[in-house]
Design a protein around this motif. Structure first.
Motif, PDB file in Angstrom:
ATOM      1  N   ALA A 311      -4.499  11.896   9.640  1.00 55.55           N
ATOM      2  CA  ALA A 311      -5.158  10.718   9.085  1.00 55.55           C
ATOM      3  C   ALA A 311      -4.980   9.521  10.008  1.00 55.55           C
ATOM      4  O   ALA A 311      -3.870   9.213  10.442  1.00 55.55           O
ATOM      5  N   ILE A 312      -6.079   8.877  10.341  1.00 54.47           N
ATOM      6  CA  ILE A 312      -6.072   7.637  11.126  1.00 54.47           C
ATOM      7  C   ILE A 312      -6.957   6.653  10.383  1.00 54.47           C
ATOM      8  O   ILE A 312      -8.183   6.769  10.380  1.00 54.47           O
ATOM      9  N   GLY A 313      -6.322   5.713   9.725  1.00 49.00           N
ATOM     10  CA  GLY A 313      -7.079   4.777   8.907  1.00 49.00           C
ATOM     11  C   GLY A 313      -7.702   5.506   7.728  1.00 49.00           C
ATOM     12  O   GLY A 313      -7.034   6.195   6.974  1.00 49.00           O
ATOM     13  N   GLY A 314      -8.991   5.352   7.577  1.00 47.08           N
ATOM     14  CA  GLY A 314      -9.699   6.041   6.497  1.00 47.08           C
ATOM     15  C   GLY A 314     -10.354   7.321   6.947  1.00 47.08           C
ATOM     16  O   GLY A 314     -11.192   7.884   6.228  1.00 47.08           O
ATOM     17  N   VAL A 315      -9.993   7.818   8.153  1.00 41.71           N
ATOM     18  CA  VAL A 315     -10.579   9.052   8.686  1.00 41.71           C
ATOM     19  C   VAL A 315      -9.516  10.146   8.668  1.00 41.71           C
ATOM     20  O   VAL A 315      -8.442   9.990   9.247  1.00 41.71           O
ATOM     21  N   THR A 339     -12.186   4.482  -4.960  1.00 36.18           N
ATOM     22  CA  THR A 339     -11.715   5.769  -4.448  1.00 36.18           C
ATOM     23  C   THR A 339     -10.534   5.591  -3.499  1.00 36.18           C
ATOM     24  O   THR A 339     -10.567   4.744  -2.597  1.00 36.18           O
ATOM     25  N   ASP A 340      -9.505   6.398  -3.710  1.00 35.88           N
ATOM     26  CA  ASP A 340      -8.378   6.443  -2.778  1.00 35.88           C
ATOM     27  C   ASP A 340      -8.746   7.411  -1.653  1.00 35.88           C
ATOM     28  O   ASP A 340      -8.978   8.599  -1.912  1.00 35.88           O
ATOM     29  N   PRO A 341      -8.833   6.952  -0.402  1.00 37.25           N
ATOM     30  CA  PRO A 341      -9.273   7.829   0.696  1.00 37.25           C
ATOM     31  C   PRO A 341      -8.444   9.100   0.816  1.00 37.25           C
ATOM     32  O   PRO A 341      -8.993  10.176   1.047  1.00 37.25           O
ATOM     33  N   PHE A 363     -13.277  13.725   7.291  1.00 37.36           N
ATOM     34  CA  PHE A 363     -13.682  12.849   6.189  1.00 37.36           C
ATOM     35  C   PHE A 363     -13.581  11.406   6.661  1.00 37.36           C
ATOM     36  O   PHE A 363     -12.533  10.970   7.139  1.00 37.36           O
ATOM     37  N   ASP A 364     -14.680  10.657   6.511  1.00 33.12           N
ATOM     38  CA  ASP A 364     -14.708   9.250   6.915  1.00 33.12           C
ATOM     39  C   ASP A 364     -15.030   8.419   5.679  1.00 33.12           C
ATOM     40  O   ASP A 364     -16.173   8.398   5.198  1.00 33.12           O
ATOM     41  N   ALA A 365     -14.015   7.736   5.146  1.00 32.60           N
ATOM     42  CA  ALA A 365     -14.198   6.968   3.912  1.00 32.60           C
ATOM     43  C   ALA A 365     -15.141   5.783   4.122  1.00 32.60           C
ATOM     44  O   ALA A 365     -15.949   5.460   3.241  1.00 32.60           O
ATOM     45  N   SER A 366     -15.064   5.127   5.271  1.00 34.13           N
ATOM     46  CA  SER A 366     -15.894   3.942   5.507  1.00 34.13           C
ATOM     47  C   SER A 366     -17.373   4.297   5.610  1.00 34.13           C
ATOM     48  O   SER A 366     -18.236   3.547   5.158  1.00 34.13           O
TER      49      SER A 366
END
Length: 406
Positions: A311-315, A339-341, A363-366
């Motif tokens: 995990a790096i940030g929201g990715v 949503t919690d990433p 998975f990219d939350a942004s």
């Protein structure tokens, strides 16, 4: 009076004939029925198989109970050889409330099977899969088994009363509940919840293609290190033996008889408590073993960490197998505002760990996307979408770019 009697006798003969024909046409009784739910590659299939007693003569009329409104994908006889050789049967369906009745004739085998697409085994709440089976008997059956096939390494979190896990085909186990003396109209059910195998768990069925390469690398490293250590050990010990031998030759002692030589050797051994070269050799051996063990442990730890999501940030990215994917698809997501990433990523990645042919997923939350890399020869985008559908996080109507070949 004779006319009335004759009419009565005629009616009796007709009734007897009808009764006899009905008895002949009555379906054969099943010795056992097996209802099994399979899930694999994002698809679910309910298999309903009936077995007639070995003494049943063929051809035989039979009737199999199927959940009402089912869409039959295949219905036929099971010969026990290659599936391609199993013949389909022509059936007549009679709709019912608790079950539909399918009537047909078995001509070559005493086992019939209906295959019905099902989404029950794909229900996923973000932590557990919740498969269930419901089947209503259309006739009396001495033995009935309801079975859910689950991947090896899965943990039963909500067991079913009276059910147990049995060994299954390679990579899978069977979670089975048996019923005895089932009567017509009895409704049988099996429901459970299980957590999928943890990330990095490798089984024949859940392990994506190429996953074994990590273990192969570990094995090669171990062999190389072990061989190098052994070679170094042999090189260091050999000169010591040669030196000892040379020193013995240079003493200039006169030639002795056999008895004198033995006595001298015995006296020398008594004077020296231990052989220096042997002690040094053992010490070096212990050091080599310790170093090799440490390197092997480090390699295994590094390999295991590589299988975990990063995990790096929201990715969040997870690698399922080594190698470049043949195709990459970007799936659009519909994420709630709160949503919690990390939770969303785990909900999406957990079902993908049961798929075959998958290389990686990001998975990219942004951006609200899930990018998956896979091999089309082993899975498809539609299969992956079906696998992810129960999470409720896929955007309606897709909206994702088309798959791009690598």
């Amino acid at each position: 009076m004779r006319i009335l009697l004759r009419n009565f006798m005629l009616a009796a003969v007709v009734a007897a004939s009808l009764a006899a024909s009905t008895a002949v046409a009555a379906p054969a009784k099943w010795e056992s029925v097996h209802v099994t739910l399979h899930t694999e590659d994002g698809k679910g299939m309910l298999l309903i198989a009936g077995e007639l007693p070995a003494s049943t003569k063929l051809p035989a009329e039979a009737s199999l109970s199927v959940p009402p409104g089912s869409k039959i994908e295949w219905f036929g006889e099971i010969l026990g050889g290659p599936p391609a050789n199993d013949p389909e049967v022509k059936y007549t369906r009679t709709a019912g409330k608790g079950a539909d009745d399918y009537s047909f004739v078995l001509r070559q085998a005493r086992t019939a099977q209906a295959e019905i697409p099902s989404t029950s085994g794909l229900l996923f709440d973000g932590t557990n899969y919740r498969p269930s089976i419901s089947w209503t008997a259309g006739s009396d059956v001495p033995n009935v088994q309801l079975t859910v096939r689950i991947p090896d390494g899965a943990t039963i979190t909500e067991p079913a009363e009276g059910a147990s896990t049995q060994p299954g085909e390679e990579g899978f186990s069977f979670y089975t509940k048996s019923f005895r003396d089932v009567k017509a109209g009895d409704k049988l059910e099996l429901a459970l919840a299980y957590a999928p195998p943890a990330a990095g768990t490798t089984t024949a069925a859940t392990q994506p293609a190429g996953d074994s390469s990590g273990m192969i690398v570990v094995g090669i490293i171990v062999l190389v290190i072990g061989g190098a250590a052994l070679l170094a050990f042999r090189k260091k010990t050999a000169p010591l033996d040669e030196i000892v031998a040379d020193e013995g030759d240079e003493t200039g002692a006169p030639e002795q008889t056999e008895s004198t030589t033995v006595e001298s050797a015995s006296d020398e051994d008594a004077a020296l408590p231990a052989t220096p070269s042997g002690a040094a050799s053992r010490k070096r051996l212990f050091v080599v073993v310790a170093v090799v063990g440490a390197l092997v442990a480090l390699t295994v730890v590094v390999t295991g960490q590589g299988a975990k999501p990063k995990a790096i940030g929201g990715v969040v990215t997870e690698t399922f197998a080594q190698g470049e994917p043949c195709v990459t698809s970007t799936l659009a997501l519909s994420l709630p505002a709160d949503t919690d990433p990390a939770s969303a990523a785990e909900s999406l990645l957990a079902p993908l760990r049961t798929a075959t042919g998958l290389k990686s997923a990001t998975f990219d939350a942004s951006k609200g996307t899930l990018q998956v890399g896979y091999c089309e020869s082993e899975t498809t985008e539609d299969a992956l979408r079906t696998l992810l559908a129960p999470t409720g996080l896929l955007a309606a109507g897709g909206g994702a770019p088309a798959a791009q070949p690598q």
